[in-house]
Design a protein around this motif. Structure first.
Motif, PDB file in Angstrom:
ATOM      1  N   GLU A 413     -14.175   4.580  -0.150  1.00 54.74           N
ATOM      2  CA  GLU A 413     -13.569   5.896  -0.012  1.00 54.74           C
ATOM      3  C   GLU A 413     -14.416   6.939  -0.744  1.00 54.74           C
ATOM      4  N   ARG A 417     -12.142  12.526  -1.102  1.00 51.94           N
ATOM      5  CA  ARG A 417     -10.941  12.004  -0.445  1.00 51.94           C
ATOM      6  C   ARG A 417     -10.038  11.308  -1.476  1.00 51.94           C
ATOM      7  N   GLU A 420      -8.143  13.993  -3.365  1.00 51.99           N
ATOM      8  CA  GLU A 420      -7.064  14.565  -2.570  1.00 51.99           C
ATOM      9  C   GLU A 420      -5.898  13.586  -2.443  1.00 51.99           C
ATOM     10  N   ARG A 421      -6.200  12.294  -2.337  1.00 53.40           N
ATOM     11  CA  ARG A 421      -5.126  11.296  -2.287  1.00 53.40           C
ATOM     12  C   ARG A 421      -4.378  11.252  -3.613  1.00 53.40           C
TER      13      ARG A 421
END
Length: 523
Positions: A413, A417, A420-421
């Motif tokens: 990942e 990202r 943001e998760r």
């Protein structure tokens, strides 16, 4: 059973520069045992997290700035050579403009009062952009009046001779400034570095005093700028010539203002983009999308944003790329920004063994670094914590406040990202700072512990004893308050600080049994 003579124990031979006492000397703002640092260490941790004039969760802006100025003045007299190296590094590698500028002026004031030489050189060293001589004089006169000591004047004059150029005049000498270029020249009387610069000084004086500007052959960019402005008044289409824009030193702000609504914005941005600097590009991605620039133009922007050399030269803080990612509506910027933040975090080491990474997302970490509110301390904490974890052979990542939660890493990942998760899945928690409780809950024989925090641990737990003394615990400080949550400097307890990746380099040094010194040459 042997307590100390086992293969799991680490030899604690390396020392680190940020030193705090071995026993508490006070309490944190939340009531836990607080460890006082020596003057240089306190100054360092405050400076590398200080935007000047900005309040934090626990400390008002005025109190924070006064503490910073007092520390600078004290160290400037006690060890001017150390302070000179520190402030130069703070302005360049750390890229903290306001803190270094204020530090340089406060240092010079203290050195003049104590009869210590070197103030001129320190002032000159922290001024690195053409608008900063004016910033320096504005700061000084607002605090100490218009009586300016010779070392300060001469340091500013040295900077003027180095920094004032045609492009600098056109970009920074605006009516919104309290100190125009001409005001600086009148106050400090710089010696021109070359004949063309003498002509530039005359032009600055003409601009300031509303006299007709003389066209000078030695200043072709200034002449081209004036000619382009005159032409644009009748025909805004001249602003679409990229080569002419560059030759005239036309800023994107001025070009947009001159064009108004008379030109297609996509066409104007297409002409402006080749001459824009790295910071301007990264901060205008939203505007490029709104204007509808072509994919071909966007690809040229993306290539520059993702270029490791340009990222390094720009010295942009890693969080700036997170801010740009959140602001940009189009996904075409996502991968270039991921590459850029990776380049900005190039010094994060790859660590063997098992690492426990604790990220402080308590309420106090929700405070901003600056008035625009786009960058929060807990954003920085997550950037550094997750970036480190992704480079570890094995890592457990925990978000903690009053309680704690394990953040599941996903192989492959992207960093942006993951961040943001972290946000969408509720890992920004708020409430208190139960650091010791989180350590006790999640430490399970790890080879090292990294805590990214403001160190204002809650009462009821001792952070130092929550991890065995044989295990290295590295605290990454993101606020610079007076008291820390653990000892530091020796014996497997070390504190780092700052908004860049540079201090991560200390971890492999310390684990190799070597001393980690200040990140600039001392002595």
């Amino acid at each position: 059973m042997s307590k100390f003579n086992s293969t799991k124990n680490r030899v604690a031979t390396g020392s680190s520069p940020v030193a705090a006492g071995a026993v508490p000397a006070g309490v944190t703002f939340e009531g836990a045992p607080g460890y006082a640092r020596d003057q240089k260490s306190e100054l360092f941790l405050l400076a590398v997290t200080n935007m000047v004039g900005e309040s934090t969760f626990y400390e008002a802006a005025g109190d924070r700035d006064s503490r910073y100025a007092a520390l600078v003045r004290a160290v400037a007299v006690a060890d001017p050579q150390w302070l000179a190296g520190f402030l130069g590094w703070l302005r360049t590698d750390a890229n903290l403009r306001s803190a270094s500028l204020v530090g340089g002026l406060e240092a010079a004031k203290a050195m003049v009062a104590a009869g210590v030489p070197g103030g001129r050189q320190i002032v000159a060293s922290v001024l690195r952009r053409a608008d900063e001589p004016g910033e320096a004089l504005a700061y000084w006169t607002s605090r100490y009046g218009r009586a300016i000591p010779k070392p300060v004047k001469r340091g500013v004059a040295d900077a003027v001779a180095r920094l004032y150029t045609e492009h600098g005049l056109l970009k920074y000498d605006t009516a919104s400034k309290g100190f125009r270029f001409a005001d600086v020249i009148d106050l400090v009387h710089p010696t021109p570095a070359a004949p063309w610069q003498g002509d530039l000084f005359l032009t600055a004086l003409e601009r300031r005093h509303n006299r007709d500007e003389v066209v000078r052959a030695s200043l072709p960019m200034v002449a081209a700028n004036a000619a382009l402005r005159r032409a644009a008044a009748d025909d805004p289409g001249v602003l679409l010539a990229a080569d002419r824009l560059r030759a005239a030193g036309m800023t994107w702000e001025d070009a947009l203002s001159l064009a108004g609504d008379r030109l297609d914005k996509a066409a104007l941005w297409t002409a402006l983009i080749p001459g824009m600097g790295f910071m301007s590009l990264s901060r205008n991605l939203r505007n490029f999308d709104r204007a509808g620039v072509s994919d071909e133009v966007a690809a040229s922007v993306a290539a520059r944003i993702a270029d490791p050399g340009q990222v390094a030269t720009s010295r942009q803080l890693p969080m700036r790329f997170l801010s740009a990612y959140r602001a940009a509506p189009s996904l075409r910027w996502a991968y270039p920004l991921e590459q850029a933040i990776g380049h900005a975090l190039a010094s994060v080491p790859r660590l063997a063994g098992r690492t426990l990474v604790l990220v402080d997302t308590s309420g106090s970490m929700h405070s901003t670094f600056s008035k625009d509110g786009t960058l929060l301390r807990w954003d920085a904490a997550v950037v550094f914590g997750v970036a480190l974890a992704q480079r570890c052979a094995y890592a457990d990542v925990v978000s903690f406040s009053t309680g704690s939660r394990v953040f599941p890493l996903r192989p492959g990942e992207s960093l942006l990202r993951s961040i943001e998760r972290w946000k969408t899945d509720g890992f920004f928690m708020g409430y208190g700072t139960a650091t010791a409780e989180a350590l006790r809950a999640h430490f399970a024989g790890h080879d090292r512990v990294v805590v990214v925090t403001d160190e204002q641990a809650s009462a009821g737990g001792v952070v130092d004893t929550a991890v065995p003394p044989t295990v290295p615990m590295y605290t990454w400080n993101l606020a610079g308050y007076r008291f820390g949550h653990a000892p530091s400097g020796t014996a497997n307890r070390h504190t780092f600080g700052g908004l860049t990746d540079q201090a991560f380099r200390m971890i492999p040094l310390l684990e190799g049994g070597r001393d980690a010194d200040w990140p600039w040459a001392v002595g």
